[in-house]
Design a protein around this motif. Structure first.
Motif, short mmCIF file in Angstrom:
data_model
loop_
_atom_site.label_atom_id
_atom_site.label_comp_id
_atom_site.label_asym_id
_atom_site.label_seq_id
_atom_site.Cartn_x
_atom_site.Cartn_y
_atom_site.Cartn_z
N THR A 1 81.82 43.66 -6.66
CA THR A 1 80.96 42.53 -6.29
C THR A 1 81.73 41.65 -5.31
OG1 THR A 1 79.95 42.56 -8.48
CG2 THR A 1 79.63 40.59 -7.17
N ASP B 1 77.40 40.54 -1.48
CA ASP B 1 76.36 40.37 -2.50
C ASP B 1 75.92 38.91 -2.60
OD1 ASP B 1 76.46 43.18 -3.69
OD2 ASP B 1 78.54 42.56 -3.87
N VAL C 1 73.63 36.82 -5.21
CA VAL C 1 74.42 36.93 -6.44
C VAL C 1 75.25 35.64 -6.57
CG1 VAL C 1 76.34 38.16 -7.54
CG2 VAL C 1 74.52 39.43 -6.38
N GLU D 1 80.34 35.37 -9.96
CA GLU D 1 80.38 36.79 -10.32
C GLU D 1 81.24 37.60 -9.35
OE1 GLU D 1 76.59 38.55 -11.07
OE2 GLU D 1 75.83 36.79 -12.18
N ALA D 2 81.53 37.05 -8.18
CA ALA D 2 82.32 37.76 -7.18
C ALA D 2 83.78 37.30 -7.14
CB ALA D 2 81.70 37.59 -5.79
#
Length: 298
Positions: A91, A95, A101, A105-106
């Motif tokens: 990720t 994204d 996203v 989360e990355a």
């Protein structure tokens, strides 16, 4: 009899670096009142842009400041230098920009510094310039995602002190996103013959961003890189840049250094690879100037 004679050039350099290291070990960097967001930009390749991004980020984190580096260069060199995985399945910032996203989360933890995190770039980002064209608010997508992330971190009691955004060597939509998301621009300029070539176009683009998309953006910092004190050319280029940008140029110049070049091949910054080398000390001093300037400017 001393092991190293300070009267020799090598001995004097070693003694000088030892004194610099001692001073830095006793120095603390001030924490900014609010998150400072830097874009590291120069459309001219090979000027030390990514090297500057990762080492300034590492130098600030080395002093205990919370730092997030965002890699939006499809080559992913900043991710490599920080020891962050960035193969296609990871990720990444792609994204975040294209698929909305959440940035949290990355975010990945840098293994060498507890307070340094990175949003990596993958090869997927190579097509993002084309994909962004058709998206709504294409210039503000990084700004929006970053704003949400910063609010979440602050609500969790873990405020980010510095955001460092490493751009590709171009002036496309990825770089525009970085300019819109940032408040400050740091321009690395190499001490070579063509140092100022193309800089006028970069400045014009920044002025357009200021006028139409981000009035808060300011060029606050210029860093001289690849400085070689043995040559008249480096001294002349440094003098020219300081004449044109007296308030923005840092007093510290980054020397040509084998250690700086070697570090990325080990998945490290020079700050962790060889912290007492002249290159690491110079980046730490440059980061110190940046931190102190931020406090003096409020």
């Amino acid at each position: 009899m001393p092991i190293m004679d300070e009267s020799s050039p090598i001995g004097a350099a070693i003694a000088r670096d030892s004194r610099r290291a001692d001073r830095l070990s006793q120095t603390t960097f001030p924490r900014p009142d609010s998150t400072r967001i830097f874009t590291i930009a120069n459309q001219k390749g090979g000027v030390g842009k990514t090297t500057t991004a990762v080492n300034i980020a590492a130098a600030l984190a080395n002093q205990g400041l919370n730092v997030l580096l965002i890699d939006i260069d499809p080559q992913g060199n900043a991710s490599t230098a920080l020891g962050i995985d960035h193969y296609s399945e990871v990720t990444s910032i792609y994204d975040v920009l294209i698929d909305d996203v959440p940035m949290r989360e990355a975010v990945a933890q840098c293994p060498d510094f507890e307070t340094l995190k990175c949003v990596p770039a993958t090869i997927d980002l190579a097509g993002a310039e084309i994909e962004l064209v058709s998206l709504v608010a294409r210039e503000q997508r990084l700004q929006r995602a970053l704003g949400i992330y910063l609010k979440e971190e602050e609500a969790a009691g873990d405020r980010v002190d510095y955001i460092i955004i490493d751009c590709p060597p171009s002036l496309g939509l990825l770089t525009v996103n970085a300019f819109v998301a940032a408040r400050e621009v740091l321009i690395p300029i190499q001490c070579e013959y063509y140092a100022l070539e193309g800089l006028s176009q970069l400045l014009k683009n920044i002025q357009l961003i200021q006028k139409h998309l981000n009035p808060e953006l300011a060029i606050t910092t210029i860093l001289l890189t690849m400085y070689d004190g043995r040559t008249n050319l480096s001294a002349q280029v440094a003098e020219d840049v300081r004449t044109h940008f007296p308030e923005q140029v840092l007093g510290t110049a980054i020397p040509r250094s084998v250690r700086i070049s070697e570090a990325p091949s080990y998945g490290q910054t020079v700050i962790s690879y060889d912290p007492h080398s002249s290159g690491a000390l110079s980046y730490r001093e440059a980061a110190e100037e940046i931190a102190n300037r931020g406090v003096s400017r409020g």
